[in-house]
Scaffold this motif. Structure first.
Motif, mmCIF file in Angstrom:
data_model
loop_
_atom_site.group_PDB
_atom_site.id
_atom_site.type_symbol
_atom_site.label_atom_id
_atom_site.label_comp_id
_atom_site.label_asym_id
_atom_site.label_seq_id
_atom_site.Cartn_x
_atom_site.Cartn_y
_atom_site.Cartn_z
ATOM 1 N N GLN A 103 0.973 -1.239 -0.103
ATOM 2 C CA GLN A 103 0.080 0.095 0.123
ATOM 3 C C GLN A 103 0.856 1.185 -0.073
ATOM 4 O O GLN A 103 0.345 2.267 -0.008
ATOM 5 C CB GLN A 103 -0.860 -0.016 1.137
ATOM 6 C CG GLN A 103 -1.678 -1.092 1.318
ATOM 7 C CD GLN A 103 -2.180 -1.314 2.868
ATOM 8 O OE1 GLN A 103 -3.194 -0.761 3.053
ATOM 9 N NE2 GLN A 103 -1.766 -2.166 3.459
ATOM 10 N N THR A 191 1.088 -3.194 8.477
ATOM 11 C CA THR A 191 -0.182 -2.326 7.921
ATOM 12 C C THR A 191 -1.304 -2.735 9.085
ATOM 13 O O THR A 191 -1.388 -3.929 9.620
ATOM 14 C CB THR A 191 -0.758 -3.008 6.767
ATOM 15 O OG1 THR A 191 -2.039 -2.678 6.389
ATOM 16 C CG2 THR A 191 -0.623 -4.379 6.821
ATOM 17 N N SER A 192 -1.954 -1.523 9.333
ATOM 18 C CA SER A 192 -3.354 -1.648 10.315
ATOM 19 C C SER A 192 -4.342 -2.263 9.728
ATOM 20 O O SER A 192 -5.377 -2.689 10.310
ATOM 21 C CB SER A 192 -3.771 -0.129 10.544
ATOM 22 O OG SER A 192 -4.292 0.303 9.670
ATOM 23 N N SER A 216 1.337 -3.287 16.504
ATOM 24 C CA SER A 216 0.130 -3.015 17.010
ATOM 25 C C SER A 216 -1.036 -4.175 16.611
ATOM 26 O O SER A 216 -0.882 -4.638 15.514
ATOM 27 C CB SER A 216 -0.604 -1.841 17.036
ATOM 28 O OG SER A 216 -0.542 -1.421 15.659
HETATM 29 P P1 NAD Z 1 -1.189 2.571 8.761
HETATM 30 O O1 NAD Z 1 -0.591 3.863 9.111
HETATM 31 O O2 NAD Z 1 -2.591 2.703 8.947
HETATM 32 O O3 NAD Z 1 -0.789 1.353 10.032
HETATM 33 C C1 NAD Z 1 0.429 0.990 9.943
HETATM 34 C C2 NAD Z 1 0.588 -0.185 10.746
HETATM 35 O O4 NAD Z 1 2.162 -0.487 11.075
HETATM 36 C C3 NAD Z 1 0.255 0.307 12.349
HETATM 37 O O5 NAD Z 1 -0.654 -0.607 12.751
HETATM 38 C C4 NAD Z 1 1.515 0.384 13.260
HETATM 39 O O6 NAD Z 1 1.430 -0.133 14.587
HETATM 40 C C5 NAD Z 1 2.491 -0.572 12.285
HETATM 41 N N1 NAD Z 1 3.896 -0.285 12.366
HETATM 42 C C6 NAD Z 1 4.348 0.846 12.618
HETATM 43 N N2 NAD Z 1 5.988 0.600 12.286
HETATM 44 C C7 NAD Z 1 5.958 -0.641 12.206
HETATM 45 C C8 NAD Z 1 7.132 -1.486 12.258
HETATM 46 N N3 NAD Z 1 8.593 -0.796 12.429
HETATM 47 N N4 NAD Z 1 6.860 -2.930 12.196
HETATM 48 C C9 NAD Z 1 5.810 -3.427 12.292
HETATM 49 N N5 NAD Z 1 4.693 -2.590 12.432
HETATM 50 C C10 NAD Z 1 4.761 -1.480 12.465
HETATM 51 O O7 NAD Z 1 -0.735 2.186 7.429
HETATM 52 P P2 NAD Z 1 -1.291 1.342 6.276
HETATM 53 O O8 NAD Z 1 -2.087 0.128 6.729
HETATM 54 O O9 NAD Z 1 -0.366 1.054 5.317
HETATM 55 O O10 NAD Z 1 -2.523 2.283 5.748
HETATM 56 C C11 NAD Z 1 -2.291 3.738 5.604
HETATM 57 C C12 NAD Z 1 -2.392 4.429 4.146
HETATM 58 O O11 NAD Z 1 -1.443 5.568 4.226
HETATM 59 C C13 NAD Z 1 -1.870 3.370 3.159
HETATM 60 O O12 NAD Z 1 -2.924 3.424 2.017
HETATM 61 C C14 NAD Z 1 -0.577 3.868 2.545
HETATM 62 O O13 NAD Z 1 -0.700 4.035 1.064
HETATM 63 C C15 NAD Z 1 -0.450 5.131 3.106
HETATM 64 N N6 NAD Z 1 0.769 5.484 3.405
HETATM 65 C C16 NAD Z 1 1.986 5.208 2.830
HETATM 66 C C17 NAD Z 1 3.282 5.707 3.389
HETATM 67 C C18 NAD Z 1 4.557 5.114 2.917
HETATM 68 O O14 NAD Z 1 4.372 5.087 1.437
HETATM 69 N N7 NAD Z 1 5.527 4.832 3.390
HETATM 70 C C19 NAD Z 1 3.347 6.384 4.591
HETATM 71 C C20 NAD Z 1 2.324 6.503 5.140
HETATM 72 C C21 NAD Z 1 0.893 6.231 4.484
#
Ligand code: NAD
Length: 240
Positions: A103, A191-192, A216
């Motif tokens: 994602q 991913t959440s 989480s």
């Molecule tokens: P989210 O922010 O909803 O969830 C991230 C999850 O990852 C959380 O549950 C958190 O506890 C967990 N997490 C954080 N760091 C971690 C680690 N080091 N190891 C294991 N788990 C960890 O993100 P999502 O589910 O990807 O959905 C959010 C949307 O935001 C997506 O559609 C995505 O495209 C976008 N997004 C992308 C980026 C990127 O490209 N890096 C950054 C922020 C948001």
């Protein structure tokens, strides 16, 4: 924890068609904040929640505000792949991993060497003019001040990402479903599983082993054979 790592290693060893499904948590160890962190920071600086700023109607109405958020939060200059990206690229080279379904929009899986990456939400590395379609690289957009404009027709340039209210690319979706249907192991990480329709894709998996690595709890924890509540880069760096 050691027992869980050992179990994950055993699952990997006995699998031949592994698929990885991930999100923003995969890149936090590279210094890119996930959505929740963005949300937290946003409260001090932005008038709208990130989901709204990243929506199509918001972009069309307030491109300057969208790009202010983009420069503050979406783009992290100098971010490099971490142990999670690198391990997945290595698994693909060994012929064990079929593909990464992500994602994320940061391009770090490809930077780590992964070839077969299905970007459900597009990529910040590609951009195009909404009027004439001319394509631009990330530097063109990042280096512009305010809203970037097309040097050919003056139209607004936007990143090739899927904004809220927009549909996912049909071809990418079909390929993701095919890979998930054929996989014998699925690793979900960082991913959440809160963003749909992306999160719903994991239900196409019918293989033997499902492992979930997330800091989480997620709504799908009960479906997984193994849940590791840790940092994915740290977990993957203990595997071989
Ligand atoms: P989210 O922010 O909803 O969830 C991230 C999850 O990852 C959380 O549950 C958190 O506890 C967990 N997490 C954080 N760091 C971690 C680690 N080091 N190891 C294991 N788990 C960890 O993100 P999502 O589910 O990807 O959905 C959010 C949307 O935001 C997506 O559609 C995505 O495209 C976008 N997004 C992308 C980026 C990127 O490209 N890096 C950054 C922020 C948001």
């Amino acid at each position: 924890m050691d027992e869980k790592i050992e179990k994950l290693q055993n699952m990997l060893d006995e699998s031949q068609r592994v698929v990885f499904f991930g999100g923003a948590g995969v890149s936090t160890e590279s210094g890119i904040p996930d959505f929740r962190s963005v949300d937290g920071l946003y409260n001090q600086k932005y008038e709208y929640p990130p989901e709204e700023i990243l929506s199509r109607s918001f972009f069309d109405r307030y491109p300057d505000e969208f790009y202010r958020f983009y420069r503050d939060k979406l783009i992290v200059r100098g971010a490099k792949p971490n142990a999670a990206h690198l391990f997945l690229a290595e698994l693909e080279r060994r012929g064990k991993l079929r593909c990464v379904i992500t994602q994320n929009i940061d391009g770090l899986h490809q930077a780590a060497g992964s070839q077969n990456v299905l970007e459900l939400h597009g990529t910040l590395l590609k951009n195009y003019c909404v009027q004439c379609g001319k394509r631009f690289d990330a530097a063109y957009v990042q280096d512009a001040s305010g809203t970037p404009r097309c040097d050919k027709c003056g139209g607004i340039v936007r990143p090739d990402i899927v904004l809220y209210e927009e549909g996912l690319d049909g071809d990418v979706l079909t390929r993701a479903v095919t890979e998930l249907t054929r996989a014998d192991m699925l690793i979900i990480g960082g991913t959440s599983l809160a963003v749909y329709p992306a999160a719903g894709l994991i239900h196409y998996f019918r293989g033997k082993h499902l492992a979930l690595i997330n800091k989480s709890p997620t709504p799908m924890d009960s479906l997984a054979e193994l849940v590791i509540p840790g940092k994915i880069g740290q977990v993957f760096s203990q595997l071989h």
